[in-house]
Each structure stands twice: as structure tokens, then as C-alpha cells.
Design an enzyme around this catalytic site. Structure first.
Site, PDB file in Angstrom:
ATOM      1  N   HIS A  17     -15.370 -64.924   6.345  1.00  0.00           N
ATOM      2  CA  HIS A  17     -14.136 -64.626   7.079  1.00  0.00           C
ATOM      3  C   HIS A  17     -13.566 -63.299   6.600  1.00  0.00           C
ATOM      4  O   HIS A  17     -14.052 -62.689   5.650  1.00  0.00           O
ATOM      5  CB  HIS A  17     -13.105 -65.743   6.893  1.00  0.00           C
ATOM      6  CG  HIS A  17     -12.868 -66.128   5.459  1.00  0.00           C
ATOM      7  ND1 HIS A  17     -12.022 -65.436   4.626  1.00  0.00           N
ATOM      8  CD2 HIS A  17     -13.396 -67.129   4.713  1.00  0.00           C
ATOM      9  CE1 HIS A  17     -12.031 -65.995   3.427  1.00  0.00           C
ATOM     10  NE2 HIS A  17     -12.860 -67.020   3.446  1.00  0.00           N
ATOM     11  N   ARG A 399      -0.963 -58.808   1.919  1.00  0.00           N
ATOM     12  CA  ARG A 399       0.443 -58.642   1.579  1.00  0.00           C
ATOM     13  C   ARG A 399       1.030 -57.373   2.207  1.00  0.00           C
ATOM     14  O   ARG A 399       0.418 -56.298   2.132  1.00  0.00           O
ATOM     15  CB  ARG A 399       0.617 -58.559   0.067  1.00  0.00           C
ATOM     16  CG  ARG A 399       0.015 -59.738  -0.701  1.00  0.00           C
ATOM     17  CD  ARG A 399       0.901 -60.961  -0.647  1.00  0.00           C
ATOM     18  NE  ARG A 399       0.494 -61.933  -1.647  1.00  0.00           N
ATOM     19  CZ  ARG A 399      -0.095 -63.085  -1.398  1.00  0.00           C
ATOM     20  NH1 ARG A 399      -0.354 -63.427  -0.156  1.00  0.00           N
ATOM     21  NH2 ARG A 399      -0.417 -63.913  -2.384  1.00  0.00           N
ATOM     22  N   ALA A 400       2.218 -57.505   2.788  1.00  0.00           N
ATOM     23  CA  ALA A 400       2.966 -56.347   3.273  1.00  0.00           C
ATOM     24  C   ALA A 400       3.705 -55.735   2.094  1.00  0.00           C
ATOM     25  O   ALA A 400       4.532 -56.389   1.464  1.00  0.00           O
ATOM     26  CB  ALA A 400       3.955 -56.772   4.352  1.00  0.00           C
TER      27      ALA A 400
END
Length: 555
Positions: A17, A399-400
Site C-alpha cells: 500500500h 502528517r501535515a
């Protein structure tokens, strides 16, 4: 193979994935991106054997274009999974009758690649074992010349874990754990039992765990345990023994939260034991970590506090996406280059200020380019507006980190529910505080500082909990990101201006996307979100778009 002045290595992750590509030139990380950011399909694809043939074509092509290279300019391609190490699923104790397709497709990657990137030489493809790619993405990309390294995920070719040590760019493997024991597969199984999407929503289980009690922890200690030799026993039990399967109907809590809490607590205990074993073997000061389990920020903080290591560095793209980077760095090292630490997580696409203005003009969107952007954004935040923040290169990993973020005021408790509503996600999900680096120790403890990648959980000082309630999870913790104005000047200046207005050196942050969609990556994505979600201000580089002005212009 080294006929060109610089060694150019393309790394690929495709087998399970989060397909991705990364480019390393002369040991330096030039670009890295996940396929989902281009295809707009969450996680790129589902991790089923039938999808293993799909290559990250869009991200591969972008990496080459970013460096001004053609496929024929590459010296090597590193594929982060080695079919020669694979075993039949039944021999591994796994129930996956089509798993052999992964091996078949991996063996044919050189041909697939020649079709996807015309001009490339199929003979330059090299296979890097999956967990070695994870390990390299941690140790070789970190700022440390030598370290212990711990990798834990769902599975690789035949194992779910690697413990070792990197010195001088060379990996010594000290322990592995063969399947079917897998902490990652156990957590995935629990995710599915709790009504979430397996191999996608594991972070929801971590968040839900804070709402429960470890009621079943003693039972789980006989199911999940270390073996004293660097390995462990971990196979998914019948979860219905403790709680029935949950249907994701919007309700949560009770015995399901208790089960999540119990498994989370046992996972943390096992991880600390594995890290202590590794520290006892190496005596190293530094531990580097990768693999999907390394995205469990609650566990990471316990490892930092209790394992004996002075420093713990976690790859910001710790999941499978990071193996494209690790495979490229590992192969570059084997071919004679000296890999350099990654410059940060901002490795994706970016646009010039002029190009962003052209996007806005093409969309007939009214905008301004203020001389003091930070002050104007801080005014909106201080007035309790929601800000969509798009600035610089996009982040590599989930993560932003202040490049593709939604920002809001942390001093109003209702802003947690408000941001979750904007995104269309569950209300038990926390948002994260961005805090100015030089004040982080005043507000947070129990985790490392600096913490630039939002990969550790900290305790919020009791004196601050009522001041920044939207940033505080139900258990009194927060997953912080420290912001250094020297490295993120536009964001740092905005938080400083917000502090000047409110006395709070913190804003709350969540990723710039809505539920079920990948994080915003290009200006079109940003404009689409801004047009469809209740956001007050869009920051597009140095430019500002105000919602009121946008709709006034449309009437």
C-alpha cells in the site's frame, strides 16, 4: 554502472500500500512523493495481491521531472521488496491464497518499468529487502552517523520485524521475527474488528484507545509477548472474546474503547521491551525507527522515555511510502555513494509565487499579496477563523507539517469539533498543536523537543490545558509539532503574530483534506477544498484568498 558524473537512483514502493517514488542523486535526497497525491486516490490503492503490479507511475515521472532527468539518465532503480526472499503464504501461516501474485508481479517489475518509463534500461533494477528499505529510510536518512534501528510493520517478504545497527552506512541485522507473528497484522486485525478500514485506519484505533481503560491488558499479556531473543509472539486472537465486532455507525466508546486501550497498552509494553533488548545489545545512544508501527506516536514516546536510548528519531514517512526512499538510499550506499540525511519531510511538489498567482487569476479568484502575511493570517486566527494553509513543498508522509494544513485557534474547545466537522471525520479524533520551538518546554513534557514531525505524544502542562483546550486530547496529551521560524519562516512569523495577539504560542493543525481524500497537494486541490468547505481564509504561498471576498465577487 557509474558512467555518469552523479549516481542517480530512483526508489519505488509498490508491493502493498501507499505506493511512492523517491530520487537520490549523489547521495542527496532530491524528491519523494506518494502516488495518492497525484492520483487523488487515498493510499494509492488497496493492499491486495491483485494490485501489486501497479507502479507509482505519476510520482516516478514527477521525481524525474523535478531533477530534469530522463528515464535513460538513471543509473539504478531500487525496488523495496525482494521476491527471492518470499515464501508461500501457507508456509508463513497466513491465510492469503492469492499472495503468490505479489511475487510474480515483483519478478516482472523490470518489464513493467520499461513500459511505464520508456527509455529506461530494465537491467538496472535491483531488489532491496522490504525491512532493509525501512531500516535505511530511518538510519541513513536520519541526522546520525550511527544508530540502532528498529523496524516493525505488518509484513515484509517473510518477516514482520528487524532489529539492527547501522555504522558507516552498513547494516548489521541482530534479530528478525518471522511471520505469522506480527504486531502490525494484530493491530490491523483489531482495526477491522472495530469497524474501521484495515490497512488504512489504524490511527483511529490509537485515538479511540484514549477513551477506554486497559480492562483486558492482563489477558493480552498471554497473547502478545516478547521471547527474550529480540523477537516476539503476536497473532491476532478472537477479539470477540472481549468485545463484539463493531459496526461503524458513528457511535463509539464502551467495551470497544476498552479493547482499543488494552491492545494499545500491550503494544507499548512489547515495543519498550524490544527496544530495551536492542539497547542492551548495542549500547548505542541513538535509536532510529521505521515501519508502520513507528507511526504510533503514543508508543514512540514511551520508547523515548523507557528504552534507555538518549535520542529516538522516527522516519516521518515511516509507513510503506518511506521504503521508496530507503530502498534508493540503501542501493546508493551499496553502489559507493555516501547517503546524506534527508533535509526534512518537505520533499514533494511546489510552485513559485508567480505560478500560484497565475493559478488564482486563471480561476478568477480575488486575492491579495500582503507585505505582512503573518499579521493578516494571525488576525483571522485570533478572530476564530479557520485557515487553509498551502505553502512550499508538500510533505512526504501522512502528517501535515505546515505545508498543507488547516489551522485554527486552540483557545476555544469547540474548535476541535468544528475542525472535525469541516473534515467530516469522527469526533474522537484529536487535532495537533503547532508550538513555537523556543516555548515548547513551557507547555509540553514527556516527549522529545524538538519534535518537528508530529511523531511523539507529550503531556500538556496542567496550567496550559484550560488555555489551549482544543489542542488537548481526552487523556491530557497532545501530538505536538515544534515550529522553528528559522526553517519555516512564513509559518513561524504567523504563530509569533498570533502569540502577540492572544498570548498563545500555539495554533491547532490538522491535514488539509476532507475525510476519505488524500491531503491537498496542488493549487487546484486547495481551491476545490476552499470552495467546498467552511474555511475563512486560504493561504496560497504569499497570497491570501478571503472567503467573503470570493463569494462577493461571485454575486
Amino acid at each position: 554502472m557509474r558512467g555518469l558524473p552523479l549516481m542517480r537512483v530512483l526508489g519505488i514502493n509498490a508491493i502493498y500500500h501507499d505506493p511512492s517514488a523517491a530520487l537520490v542523486v549523489d547521495g542527496h535526497v532530491v524528491a519523494a512523493a506518494e502516488e495518492e497525491r497525484f492520483s487523488r486516490r487515498k493510499h494509492g490503492k488497496r493492499p491486495v495481491p491483485f494490485s501489486a503490479w501497479e507502479l507509482p507511475e505519476l510520482s516516478m515521472r514527477w521525481c524525474l521531472a523535478e531533477a530534469g532527468l530522463r528515464p535513460q539518465d538513471l543509473d539504478a532503480v531500487a525496488y523495496g521488496w525482494d521476491p527471492a526472499l518470499a515464501k508461500n503464504a501457507e508456509d508463513l501461516g497466513l491465510d492469503d491464497p492469492w499472495d503468490h501474485l505479489r511475487t510474480t508481479y515483483a519478478e516482472r517489475v523490470p518489464g513493467f518499468l520499461a513500459s511505464a518509463l520508456p527509455g529506461i534500461d530494465p537491467s538496472i533494477v535491483r531488489y532491496v529487502p522490504h525491512h532493509v528499505a525501512h531500516a535505511a529510510s530511518a538510519a541513513l536518512a536520519s541526522p546520525f552517523e550511527e544508530s540502532s534501528v528498529l523496524v516493525l510493520d505488518g509484513r515484509g517478504e517473510r518477516a514482520s520485524h528487524l532489529a539492527g545497527r547501522y555504522t558507516g552506512g552498513h547494516l548489521d541485522v541482530l534479530a528478525t521475527q518471522e511471520l505469522p507473528s506480527s504486531l502490525g497484522l494484530v493491530y490491523e486485525s483489531l482495526t477491522e474488528h472495530l469497524g474501521f478500514l484495515r490497512s488504512s485506519d489504524e490511527y483511529k484505533v490509537m485515538a479511540l484507545a484514549s477513551y477506554g481503560t486497559p480492562a483486558f491488558l492482563d489477558d493480552l499479556r498471554s497473547v502478545l509477548y516478547t521471547t527474550g531473543d529480540g523477537g516476539f509472539v503476536a497473532e491476532a486472537p478472537d477479539w470477540s472474546r472481549w468485545a463484539p465486532a463493531r459496526v461503524d455507525d458513528g457511535t463509539w466508546g464502551g467495551e470497544h474503547a476498552d479493547l482499543a486501550c488494552s491492545v494499545q497498552a500491550r503494544l507499548e509494553e512489547v515495543l519498550v521491551e524490544l527496544a530495551r533488548w536492542l539497547h542492551d545489545r548495542t549500547g548505542d545512544r541513538v535509536l532510529t525507527m521505521a515501519g508502520g508501527i513507528a507511526l504510533n506516536c503514543v508508543a514512540n514516546s514511551r520508547i523515548w522515555r523507557e528504552s534507555g536510548f538518549d535520542e529516538v528519531w522516527v522516519q516521518p514517512a515511516a509507513g510503506d511510502a518511506g521504503t521508496s526512499l530507503g530502498a534508493a538510499m540503501q542501493l546508493a550506499a551499496e553502489l559507493g555513494d555516501t547517503p546524506q540525511p534527508m533535509p526534512g519531510a518537505a520533499l514533494g511538489r511546489q510552485w513559485t509565487d508567480d505560478a500560484l498567482a497565475d493559478w488564482l487569476r486563471s480561476a478568477a479568484v480575488p486575492f491579495s499579496t500582503p507585505a505582512d502575511l503573518g499579521s493578516e493570517v494571525a488576525d483571522v486566527l485570533a478572530a476564530d477563523g479557520v485557515v487553509a494553509w498551502f505553502d512550499g513543498r508538500s510533505e512526504f508522509g501522512p502528517r501535515a507539517l505546515g505545508h498543507r494544513s488547516l489551522l485554527a485557534h486552540p483557545g476555544h474547545a469547540e474548535n476541535l469539533e468544528r475542525l472535525n466537522d469541516v473534515k467530516g471525520r469522527e469526533q474522537f479524533r484529536p487535532v495537533a498543536p503547532m508550538v513555537l520551538l523556543d516555548q515548547a518546554d513551557e507547555l509540553f513534557s514527556g516527549g522529545p523537543v524538538p519534535s518537528p514531525y508530529m511523531l511523539f505524544v507529550h503531556q500538556v502542562d496542567p496550567g496550559w490545558r484550560d488555555r489551549i483546550p482544543a489542542a488537548v486530547h481526552v487523556d491530557g496529551t497532545a501530538r505536538i509539532q515544534t515550529v522553528d521560524p528559522r526553517t519555516q519562516p512564513r509559518l513561524g512569523a504567523t504563530i509569533e503574530a498570533f502569540r502577540d495577539r492572544t498570548g498563545l504560542p500555539v495554533v491547532i493543525n490538522t491535514s488539509l483534506n476532507t475525510a476519505g481524500r488524500p491531503m491537498v497537494d496542488d493549487p487546484r486541490d486547495a481551491l476545490e477544498l476552499f470552495g467546498s468547505a467552511p474555511v475563512d481564509l486560504l493561504v496560497l504561498g504569499p497570497h491570501l484568498v478571503r472567503r467573503a471576498e470570493l463569494f462577493r465577487a461571485a454575486t
